[in-house]
Design a protein around this motif. Structure first.
Motif, PDB file in Angstrom:
ATOM      1  N   LEU A   1       0.836  -1.193   0.000  1.00 22.95           N
ATOM      2  CA  LEU A   1       0.000   0.000   0.000  1.00 22.95           C
ATOM      3  C   LEU A   1       0.879   1.254   0.000  1.00 22.95           C
ATOM      4  CD1 LEU A   1      -2.594  -1.181   2.663  1.00 22.95           C
ATOM      5  CD2 LEU A   1      -3.014  -0.942   0.212  1.00 22.95           C
ATOM      6  N   GLU A   2       0.264   2.391  -0.302  1.00 23.25           N
ATOM      7  CA  GLU A   2       0.993   3.658  -0.374  1.00 23.25           C
ATOM      8  C   GLU A   2       1.486   4.093   1.003  1.00 23.25           C
ATOM      9  OE1 GLU A   2       1.813   5.599  -2.994  1.00 23.25           O
ATOM     10  OE2 GLU A   2       1.015   4.061  -4.352  1.00 23.25           O
ATOM     11  N   SER A   3       2.655   4.691   1.046  1.00 26.22           N
ATOM     12  CA  SER A   3       3.220   5.224   2.288  1.00 26.22           C
ATOM     13  C   SER A   3       2.484   6.487   2.721  1.00 26.22           C
ATOM     14  CB  SER A   3       4.702   5.545   2.098  1.00 26.22           C
ATOM     15  OG  SER A   3       5.432   4.407   1.736  1.00 26.22           O
ATOM     16  N   ASN A   4       2.529   6.774   4.026  1.00 24.40           N
ATOM     17  CA  ASN A   4       1.996   8.023   4.585  1.00 24.40           C
ATOM     18  C   ASN A   4       0.555   8.278   4.135  1.00 24.40           C
ATOM     19  OD1 ASN A   4       4.666   8.671   5.660  1.00 24.40           O
ATOM     20  ND2 ASN A   4       5.200   9.117   3.536  1.00 24.40           N
ATOM     21  N   GLU A   5      -0.298   7.278   4.330  1.00 28.71           N
ATOM     22  CA  GLU A   5      -1.637   7.334   3.740  1.00 28.71           C
ATOM     23  C   GLU A   5      -2.758   7.255   4.766  1.00 28.71           C
ATOM     24  OE1 GLU A   5      -4.101   7.448   0.220  1.00 28.71           O
ATOM     25  OE2 GLU A   5      -1.951   7.777   0.525  1.00 28.71           O
ATOM     26  N   TYR A   6      -2.483   6.712   5.956  1.00 24.26           N
ATOM     27  CA  TYR A   6      -3.571   6.385   6.884  1.00 24.26           C
ATOM     28  C   TYR A   6      -3.428   7.140   8.208  1.00 24.26           C
ATOM     29  CZ  TYR A   6      -4.339   2.780   3.456  1.00 24.26           C
ATOM     30  OH  TYR A   6      -4.578   2.127   2.269  1.00 24.26           O
ATOM     31  N   ASN A   7      -4.578   7.527   8.753  1.00 26.07           N
ATOM     32  CA  ASN A   7      -4.599   8.238  10.035  1.00 26.07           C
ATOM     33  C   ASN A   7      -4.538   7.281  11.219  1.00 26.07           C
ATOM     34  OD1 ASN A   7      -6.749   9.600   8.001  1.00 26.07           O
ATOM     35  ND2 ASN A   7      -5.531  11.180   9.014  1.00 26.07           N
ATOM     36  N   LEU A   8      -4.975   6.046  10.995  1.00 25.12           N
ATOM     37  CA  LEU A   8      -5.000   5.061  12.081  1.00 25.12           C
ATOM     38  C   LEU A   8      -4.813   3.660  11.500  1.00 25.12           C
ATOM     39  CD1 LEU A   8      -7.183   4.807  15.187  1.00 25.12           C
ATOM     40  CD2 LEU A   8      -7.304   2.907  13.585  1.00 25.12           C
TER      41      LEU A   8
ATOM     42  N   TYR B   1       4.523   1.786  10.452  1.00 31.01           N
ATOM     43  CA  TYR B   1       5.094   3.137  10.540  1.00 31.01           C
ATOM     44  C   TYR B   1       5.135   3.784   9.161  1.00 31.01           C
ATOM     45  CZ  TYR B   1       8.159   6.854  12.300  1.00 31.01           C
ATOM     46  OH  TYR B   1       8.690   8.071  12.677  1.00 31.01           O
ATOM     47  N   ARG B   2       5.515   3.017   8.163  1.00 31.68           N
ATOM     48  CA  ARG B   2       5.594   3.528   6.792  1.00 31.68           C
ATOM     49  C   ARG B   2       4.219   3.969   6.280  1.00 31.68           C
ATOM     50  NH1 ARG B   2       4.544   1.865   1.750  1.00 31.68           N
ATOM     51  NH2 ARG B   2       3.803  -0.199   2.398  1.00 31.68           N
ATOM     52  N   LEU B   3       3.201   3.229   6.616  1.00 28.83           N
ATOM     53  CA  LEU B   3       1.863   3.475   6.091  1.00 28.83           C
ATOM     54  C   LEU B   3       1.157   4.650   6.756  1.00 28.83           C
ATOM     55  CD1 LEU B   3       0.736  -0.259   6.004  1.00 28.83           C
ATOM     56  CD2 LEU B   3       1.136   1.178   3.997  1.00 28.83           C
ATOM     57  N   LEU B   4       1.514   4.923   8.001  1.00 31.81           N
ATOM     58  CA  LEU B   4       0.832   5.976   8.752  1.00 31.81           C
ATOM     59  C   LEU B   4       1.254   7.374   8.338  1.00 31.81           C
ATOM     60  CD1 LEU B   4       0.827   4.598  12.411  1.00 31.81           C
ATOM     61  CD2 LEU B   4      -1.204   5.276  11.116  1.00 31.81           C
ATOM     62  N   LEU B   5       0.290   8.280   8.408  1.00 34.65           N
ATOM     63  CA  LEU B   5       0.597   9.700   8.302  1.00 34.65           C
ATOM     64  C   LEU B   5       1.291  10.174   9.577  1.00 34.65           C
ATOM     65  CD1 LEU B   5      -2.825  10.790   6.839  1.00 34.65           C
ATOM     66  CD2 LEU B   5      -0.638  11.353   5.759  1.00 34.65           C
ATOM     67  N   GLU B   6       1.977  11.296   9.487  1.00 36.28           N
ATOM     68  CA  GLU B   6       2.572  11.908  10.670  1.00 36.28           C
ATOM     69  C   GLU B   6       1.488  12.172  11.707  1.00 36.28           C
ATOM     70  OE1 GLU B   6       6.245  12.608  12.195  1.00 36.28           O
ATOM     71  OE2 GLU B   6       5.877  12.215  10.081  1.00 36.28           O
ATOM     72  N   LYS B   7       1.762  11.807  12.945  1.00 38.22           N
ATOM     73  CA  LYS B   7       0.835  11.924  14.072  1.00 38.22           C
ATOM     74  C   LYS B   7      -0.309  10.900  13.997  1.00 38.22           C
ATOM     75  CE  LYS B   7       3.136  15.225  15.959  1.00 38.22           C
ATOM     76  NZ  LYS B   7       3.946  14.944  17.171  1.00 38.22           N
ATOM     77  N   GLY B   8      -0.170   9.928  13.101  1.00 37.11           N
ATOM     78  CA  GLY B   8      -1.176   8.873  13.024  1.00 37.11           C
ATOM     79  C   GLY B   8      -1.092   7.924  14.209  1.00 37.11           C
ATOM     80  N   ASN B   9      -2.197   7.299  14.538  1.00 33.57           N
ATOM     81  CA  ASN B   9      -2.275   6.389  15.678  1.00 33.57           C
ATOM     82  C   ASN B   9      -2.133   4.934  15.242  1.00 33.57           C
ATOM     83  OD1 ASN B   9      -2.996   8.125  18.069  1.00 33.57           O
ATOM     84  ND2 ASN B   9      -4.646   8.720  16.676  1.00 33.57           N
ATOM     85  N   TYR B  10      -1.360   4.182  16.014  1.00 34.89           N
ATOM     86  CA  TYR B  10      -1.144   2.762  15.773  1.00 34.89           C
ATOM     87  C   TYR B  10      -1.655   2.000  16.987  1.00 34.89           C
ATOM     88  CZ  TYR B  10       1.545  -1.471  14.443  1.00 34.89           C
ATOM     89  OH  TYR B  10       1.949  -2.735  14.080  1.00 34.89           O
TER      90      TYR B  10
END
Length: 258
Positions: free
Chosen positions: A96-103, A124-133
């Motif tokens: 999937l695309e990097s920096n794409e998901y908020n959670l 980590y790669r998939l999440l946007l900055e400040k995204g929740n895991y």
């Protein structure tokens, strides 16, 4: 033996429940889901928690699982949710695309993963900055709590102690999970414990049937059919009440921020 997630006969094993209000409340205390445009449910199984994320306010949910058979059930389960989509993929390399998901939610996944750092790096790669895991799984301590009429899993290890070794082998300690999250680059790591209601049964016969079908319980695939029969007899004797059985499991939830 272990469960074969790719076998057609196990297609619906992880799609027959609803996320309980205990889970929804606990997660709602951690994250404001109404402010999340895009979420990813990795290891989504039959879509139970993909559906819950949508119901909690997430605008778009993508479920990922590595079993096409399991995803067939997920698509059926979420057919009335146009904002939920599913795709075949591996937790270590989703493509999937990097920096794409908020959670990102990974529930009951990491005990199937041998390279935890690679799994966390992909998230980590998939999440946007400040995204929740959000990672939810059982630690060894969670698994080996004593059995009682609410904590049915405890009976598995009382009746068949040989299951303990295989169960502990596939579980990570909380300390290791937190260290790995931090090493990958996640911050603000929190840990909470949750007794999540798994299912309510109007009578004991329903519970025993659920057990006989190994529904959503990968550990029971370690037992032969004869051993499973002995376990069911053991639980039948251990639980005196025949009515209104509320099954709960103890989980550990880790939440971190990119």
């Amino acid at each position: 033996m272990g469960i074969d997630f790719h076998n057609e006969k196990n297609r619906y094993s992880y799609s027959t429940r609803k996320a309980d209000s205990s889970w929804i409340h606990a997660l709602g205390e951690l994250v404001n889901f109404n402010n999340i445009p895009k979420a990813l449910d990795i290891g989504c199984g039959g879509g139970i928690y993909s559906k819950a994320l949508s119901d909690m306010g997430v605008m778009s949910v993508t479920g990922v699982d590595y079993s096409e058979e399991i995803l067939k059930a997920a698509r059926e389960n979420c057919a009335e949710y146009p904002n939920i989509s599913f795709r075949l993929g591996n937790a270590l390399q989703t493509d999937l695309e990097s920096n794409e998901y908020n959670l990102i939610l990974e529930r009951a996944l990491i005990h199937h993963i041998q390279d935890l750092q690679m799994c966390f790096k992909e998230a980590y790669r998939l999440l946007l900055e400040k995204g929740n895991y959000i990672v939810q799984d059982r630690t060894p301590e969670d698994c080996l709590l004593k059995g009682d009429p609410s904590h049915i899993r405890g009976y598995f290890f009382e009746r068949f102690p040989q299951l303990i070794e295989s169960e502990i082998k596939r579980r990570y300690s909380s300390e290791f999970v937190i260290k790995t999250l931090t090493d990958v680059g996640f911050t603000e790591v929190q840990e909470i414990k949750l007794w999540e209601t798994r299912k309510e049964y109007t009578n004991k016969a329903q519970l025993l049937k659920d057990l006989s079908e190994r529904t959503g319980r990968s550990i029971l695939h370690e037992l032969t059919d004869e051993e499973l029969k002995l376990l069911i007899e053991y639980i039948d004797e251990a639980i005196s009440s025949d009515q209104n059985i509320v099954e709960k499991d103890r989980w550990t939830i880790w939440i971190a921020v990119k």
